[in-house]
Design a protein around this motif. Structure first.
Motif, short mmCIF file in Angstrom:
data_model
loop_
_atom_site.label_atom_id
_atom_site.label_comp_id
_atom_site.label_asym_id
_atom_site.label_seq_id
_atom_site.Cartn_x
_atom_site.Cartn_y
_atom_site.Cartn_z
N ILE A 109 20.13 23.05 -63.59
CA ILE A 109 21.38 22.52 -64.18
C ILE A 109 21.07 21.79 -65.48
O ILE A 109 21.71 22.02 -66.51
CB ILE A 109 22.09 21.59 -63.18
CG1 ILE A 109 22.57 22.40 -61.97
CG2 ILE A 109 23.29 20.89 -63.86
CD1 ILE A 109 23.16 21.57 -60.86
N ILE B 155 31.55 28.46 -68.65
CA ILE B 155 30.16 28.03 -68.53
C ILE B 155 29.65 28.14 -67.09
O ILE B 155 28.50 28.51 -66.87
CB ILE B 155 30.02 26.60 -69.10
CG1 ILE B 155 28.55 26.26 -69.34
CG2 ILE B 155 30.66 25.55 -68.24
CD1 ILE B 155 28.29 25.87 -70.75
N TRP B 156 30.55 27.87 -66.11
CA TRP B 156 30.09 27.94 -64.71
C TRP B 156 29.71 29.36 -64.32
O TRP B 156 28.78 29.61 -63.59
CB TRP B 156 31.14 27.36 -63.74
CG TRP B 156 32.47 28.08 -63.79
CD1 TRP B 156 33.55 27.73 -64.55
CD2 TRP B 156 32.85 29.26 -63.07
NE1 TRP B 156 34.58 28.63 -64.36
CE2 TRP B 156 34.17 29.58 -63.45
CE3 TRP B 156 32.21 30.08 -62.16
CZ2 TRP B 156 34.86 30.67 -62.95
CZ3 TRP B 156 32.90 31.19 -61.64
CH2 TRP B 156 34.21 31.47 -62.06
N GLN C 218 16.34 27.52 -71.72
CA GLN C 218 16.64 27.16 -70.32
C GLN C 218 15.55 27.65 -69.36
O GLN C 218 15.12 26.90 -68.48
CB GLN C 218 18.04 27.62 -69.91
CG GLN C 218 18.21 29.12 -69.77
CD GLN C 218 19.65 29.56 -69.95
OE1 GLN C 218 20.45 28.84 -70.52
NE2 GLN C 218 19.97 30.75 -69.48
N TYR D 94 19.20 30.14 -76.31
CA TYR D 94 19.52 29.62 -74.97
C TYR D 94 18.63 30.16 -73.84
O TYR D 94 18.09 29.38 -73.06
CB TYR D 94 20.99 29.88 -74.62
CG TYR D 94 22.00 29.13 -75.45
CD1 TYR D 94 21.62 28.05 -76.25
CD2 TYR D 94 23.34 29.48 -75.42
CE1 TYR D 94 22.55 27.37 -77.01
CE2 TYR D 94 24.29 28.81 -76.18
CZ TYR D 94 23.90 27.75 -76.97
OH TYR D 94 24.82 27.09 -77.71
N PHE E 107 19.89 24.28 -68.17
CA PHE E 107 21.00 25.12 -68.61
C PHE E 107 21.98 24.30 -69.46
O PHE E 107 22.44 24.75 -70.50
CB PHE E 107 21.71 25.69 -67.39
CG PHE E 107 22.81 26.65 -67.71
CD1 PHE E 107 22.53 28.00 -67.86
CD2 PHE E 107 24.11 26.21 -67.86
CE1 PHE E 107 23.54 28.88 -68.16
CE2 PHE E 107 25.12 27.10 -68.17
CZ PHE E 107 24.83 28.44 -68.31
N GLY E 108 22.25 23.08 -68.98
CA GLY E 108 23.24 22.25 -69.67
C GLY E 108 22.70 21.67 -70.96
O GLY E 108 23.40 21.64 -71.98
N ARG F 64 23.02 23.64 -74.13
CA ARG F 64 24.42 23.93 -74.49
C ARG F 64 25.16 22.68 -74.97
O ARG F 64 26.17 22.79 -75.66
CB ARG F 64 25.13 24.58 -73.31
CG ARG F 64 24.78 26.05 -73.19
CD ARG F 64 25.30 26.67 -71.93
NE ARG F 64 25.07 28.11 -71.90
CZ ARG F 64 23.90 28.69 -71.66
NH1 ARG F 64 22.84 27.92 -71.46
NH2 ARG F 64 23.76 30.00 -71.65
N ILE F 65 24.63 21.52 -74.60
CA ILE F 65 25.25 20.28 -75.07
C ILE F 65 24.95 20.09 -76.56
O ILE F 65 25.74 19.53 -77.30
CB ILE F 65 24.74 19.08 -74.24
CG1 ILE F 65 25.31 19.15 -72.83
CG2 ILE F 65 25.09 17.76 -74.91
CD1 ILE F 65 24.70 18.17 -71.87
N TYR G 83 26.40 30.06 -65.72
CA TYR G 83 25.38 29.37 -64.94
C TYR G 83 25.08 30.12 -63.64
O TYR G 83 23.92 30.35 -63.29
CB TYR G 83 25.80 27.93 -64.63
CG TYR G 83 24.84 27.24 -63.69
CD1 TYR G 83 23.58 26.84 -64.14
CD2 TYR G 83 25.16 27.02 -62.35
CE1 TYR G 83 22.67 26.24 -63.30
CE2 TYR G 83 24.25 26.42 -61.49
CZ TYR G 83 23.02 26.03 -61.97
OH TYR G 83 22.11 25.46 -61.13
#
Lengths: 335, 531
Positions: A21, A62-63, A304, A300, A24-25, A28-29, A66
């Protein structure tokens, strides 16, 4: 012991999910995205931008992205780089031996020098040796790695000509690298002078990468030693007439090593962070440099999965440290 | 036995290294890793140096050291009178490279040329998505997708491009890296074997060098292409030693670990120049940095305000402080090395008093504005933040308060295209193909508004000149039109033109025959190295 190992292993699963998480996050933040960076000063039409985002699958919620990422991961698919189009795992496996070789040499230097220096400093507390080494450790700890690396290059490679400037081996040597570890591959190649060349290329980057862990380990060993030397059992050991070497070497050092091993384990994370700068300065083709490039390109999939793989390794090292603890200190095993 | 073989092999290598038959090797300390070896999907010069400039050739080429077009794989071409048809006669007997992963069975022909473009422009071409998600940024960015109507094979060695409308810069576009000619036979073979992605890792071209090996992020090895159709390279082996840090590159050059390097750090330039073992080449870069006002937002929609701000900023001071002498003040939107550069134009003088007066005349008092400073270094701008600070100080002298803002690079590029943007943007451009259209049309045309035209400036007279120039292939006529366009640009002042930076290329004294490309690419086909 088996229960202890299983207990430790059970921590890995939630940690693993947590890391996916975060990894991955995290990327993207960050503001910006890979498509904008590809377009550069020219820019691109909104239609083309939307088309690109859709092709790369970044237009979906986004979910959903993911979950798809997690699903692929569970099938051993770490994704492909947006930029080089190469599978992330194969790039990682190509580059990781270089980082491992460097980190291994660095940690050897740090331990082989750091532990004895710490022990000696503790035994000769307040002496000039103690004061000099601990001041040096403080300086080493706060050393800006980039500047330090460049300084060593200019002095040892530029002025003295003792070591090569950068790279892993002289470009005169060209042979297949089945293991990815240049020291081993150079031996396997059978080419005369290849091993010496590979070893000489390792000297400066290892020293640079070892600097901060060395300082930390030396200071930690000293303080752990000091603490242990004041304990009753050490006094008892001395009182019953054991040789000072035995008192220090067996009774004190073994107990002092517990926090030191923790520190060494924690330094693996520090080494990974240090590798980023060290690899950049010494043009060392490892994962540190790869991650930096990928973050700046907002690649990305690489960021990740690369973070996940690195975190996985740090996790395994920490697990091994935990298990070592159990071996050294039975109390931990039973608690 | 195995050991003996190994020893024999080792001694053979040593004999080669020590003996008189020593291969000539040139080591180039390159500044970064290539993204791949197929030039078409990429836009970075670093990638092109490692792929298109070494391994591939194009229909037309830029003559070394110039932006003049000369025959490449096409030995001649004709343009129809209406400017719509370009017919290329291919050079006969050109061979694709033979490597351990591919042996060509035929020479270059029209099919290869058609394939090289069709795979980029035609989404139905089976090779268009040879790796999922691939896109062809230059092909689309240069507008070839809307420019080309058809490409036809006239015979095996003749190809005809038909355009939708006359477009004079088209020929120069074909000299660009993305227009490199690839082998259809090789692509078909990979496709049949289900290994299409190797097209990007194991390149086959017709260029002066052929690919040997790439060790990721470390070394790229090439050898001279024995079948090259042009003058054979003087060196046998070419090695790219990837060295991202500029200071380390300089140290490697000094230690003879490489013999030539690009992009020295400004701080190292004097030291490298003073080294007796090195030679420093330099030339003005084909670039421009600018401060683009948003000409659609008050008070910057008033030309007097823009002129006043231009006069308030001391550009020479910026060149001295930020570029440390590695640049020249810009007065036109195109650099002086480009044809049609109008040297007769007078730059707005640095005159804070006149600037103050002009602002007062425009009825503007107590002006607050934003200056956008890029967060990254670019070839045309080593330090945008420092540049913005100097501008801020200069503007304060005429009573203008400027705030400096910055964003992450991707965001910066996007937000700066916004038509309602608040503030003037520092940005720049490096030319792609040496055509003035590639500067003025991309950066200042009406259809660039909301995109690459960061001044959001649309001037009908200026646009008419650009359109006319693009529609004619007579260079003398085009030159006149672009010269006039520069006059309008200066009068209307959509930008403060800041600088054209100088490009440096330090190399060992042993290196001969290197010619700097105004386009910033690095080409080693004519380089020799003496012992």
């Amino acid at each position: 012991m088996i229960k202890f190992i299983l207990g430790r292993l059970s921590y890995l699963i939630p940690t693993f999910i947590g890391i996916t998480i975060v990894a991955f996050g995290f990327v993207r933040i960050l503001p910006g995205d890979p498509v904008l960076l590809m377009a550069g000063e020219r820019g691109m039409t909104p239609e083309h931008y939307a088309d690109m985002m859709q092709r790369l699958g970044f237009d979906r919620p986004i979910w959903q992205q993911y979950l798809e990422y997690l699903w692929k991961l569970l099938h051993g698919n770490f994704g492909d780089s947006i930029v080089t189009k190469q599978p992330v795992l194969s790039d990682f496996l190509t580059l990781f031996p270089a980082t491992l070789e460097l980190a291994f040499c660095a940690i050897i230097i740090a331990v082989v020098i750091g532990v004895p220096v710490g022990v000696l400093a503790a035994l000769k507390r307040g002496s000039w040796f103690d004061q000099t080494t601990m001041t040096a450790a403080l300086v080493g700890y706060s050393m800006p790695i980039f500047w330090w690396g460049l300084l060593l290059i200019i002095f040892f490679s530029g002025i003295l000509g003792w070591t090569p400037v950068s790279g892993r081996i002289s470009l005169l040597y060209y042979f297949p690298t089945p293991t990815g570890f240049m020291l081993i591959d150079s031996l396997l190649s059978g080419q005369k002078g290849a091993f010496a060349s590979a070893a000489s290329h390792l000297v400066l980057p290892s020293i640079v990468l070892a600097t901060i862990p060395l300082a930390v380990i030396a200071r930690q060993t000293r303080s752990a030693m000091l603490e242990v030397l004041g304990e009753d059992y050490v006094r008892t050991a001395r009182a019953k007439g054991l040789s000072p070497r035995r008192v220090v070497g067996v009774h004190a050092l073994r107990n002092a090593m517990i926090p030191v091993i923790t520190t060494i384990g924690l330094q693996v994370g520090v080494l990974m962070a240090g590798a980023i700068l060290t690899e950049t300065i010494f043009s060392w083709p490892g994962i540190g440099k790869w991650m930096v490039d990928s973050i700046s390109r907002r690649d990305y999939p690489v960021v990740q999965s690369g973070l996940l793989l690195i975190a996985g390794i740090v996790m395994i090292v920490n697990l091994v440290v935990d298990l070592l603890y159990g071996l050294i200190n039975p109390r931990i095993r039973h608690s | 036995m195995k050991l003996r073989n190994t020893l024999l092999a080792a001694s053979a290598v040593m004999a080669m290294l020590a003996g008189g038959v020593q291969a000539k090797t040139l080591v180039y300390c390159s500044e970064g890793s290539p993204e791949g070896f197929d030039p078409a999907p990429y836009t970075a010069g670093t990638t092109f140096d490692a792929s298109s400039r070494t391994i591939y050739s194009r229909l037309v080429e830029f003559a070394p050291g110039t932006t003049n077009l000369v025959p490449g794989l096409a030995e001649s071409w004709t343009i129809s009178d209406d400017g719509l048809e370009y017919t290329f006669k291919l050079r006969p007997g050109v061979k694709f490279q033979t490597t351990d992963y591919f042996t060509p069975t035929r020479d270059l022909n029209a099919d290869d040329v058609i394939f090289s473009f069709d795979r980029q422009g035609n989404k139905d071409n089976p090779f268009n998505q040879y790796v999922p998600g691939v896109s062809y940024e230059y092909y689309t960015g240069m507008g070839l997708d809307s420019m080309i109507k058809s490409i036809e094979k006239v015979d095996d060695l003749t190809v005809k491009f038909t355009l939708n409308a006359p477009n004079a810069p088209f020929l120069a576009d074909l000299g660009m890296d993305f227009a490199s000619i690839v082998s259809k036979e090789y692509a078909d073979k990979l496709m049949a074997e289900g290994k299409a992605a190797d097209f990007n890792n194991q390149p086959i071209g017709t260029g002066p060098f052929q690919f040997v090996a790439y060790q990721k992020d470390a070394v790229i090895r090439y050898k001279a292409n024995p079948d090259y159709f042009g003058t054979k390279p003087h060196i046998d082996d070419l090695v790219f030693a990837i060295t991202t840090d500029a200071a380390v590159r300089a140290q490697k050059l000094r230690a003879n670990e490489c013999q030539i390097m690009p992009y020295p750090a400004p701080a190292d330039i004097d030291g490298l120049k003073a080294d007796p073992n090195l030679t420093m080449m330099e030339q003005p870069g084909l670039n421009v940095a600018y401060l683009a006002y948003n000409t659609q937002v008050a008070p910057f929609d008033d030309v007097r305000v823009r002129k006043a701000l231009n006069m308030a900023i001391n550009k020479q001071a910026i060149i001295d402080a930020v570029f440390q002498g590695t640049g020249i003040v810009a007065k036109n939107p195109i650099p002086p090395t480009m044809w049609s550069y109008n040297d007769a134009i007078k730059d707005d003088p640095y005159d804070p008093e006149a600037a103050k007066q002009m602002l007062a005349d425009a009825g503007v008092t107590d002006l607050h504005m934003k200056i956008w400073a890029m967060p990254v270094q670019r070839p045309y701008m080593p330090n945008a933040r420092r540049t913005a600070e100097l501008m801020q100080a200069d503007l304060a002298k005429i009573g203008v308060t400027a705030d400096i803002v910055s964003y992450e690079w991707g965001e910066y590029l996007k937000k700066s295209t916004d038509v309602n943007r608040d503030g003037a943007v520092i940005l720049g451009w490096t030319g792609d193909n040496g055509d003035p259209d590639n500067f003025m049309n991309v950066l200042l045309s009406c259809n660039g508004i909301g995109g690459s035209n960061r001044a959001q400036w649309c001037d009908k007279d200026f646009q008419a000149l650009l359109d006319k120039a693009a529609a004619t292939s007579d260079v003398a006529e085009r030159t006149k039109l672009y010269e006039q366009a520069q006059v309008i640009f200066k009068e209307q002042a959509p930008w403060l033109t800041i600088d054209h930076s100088t490009v440096f290329m330090p190399m060992s004294n042993k290196v001969t025959g290197y010619v700097m490309s105004p386009l910033g690419s690095h080409d080693f086909s004519n380089v020799d190295i003496t012992e």
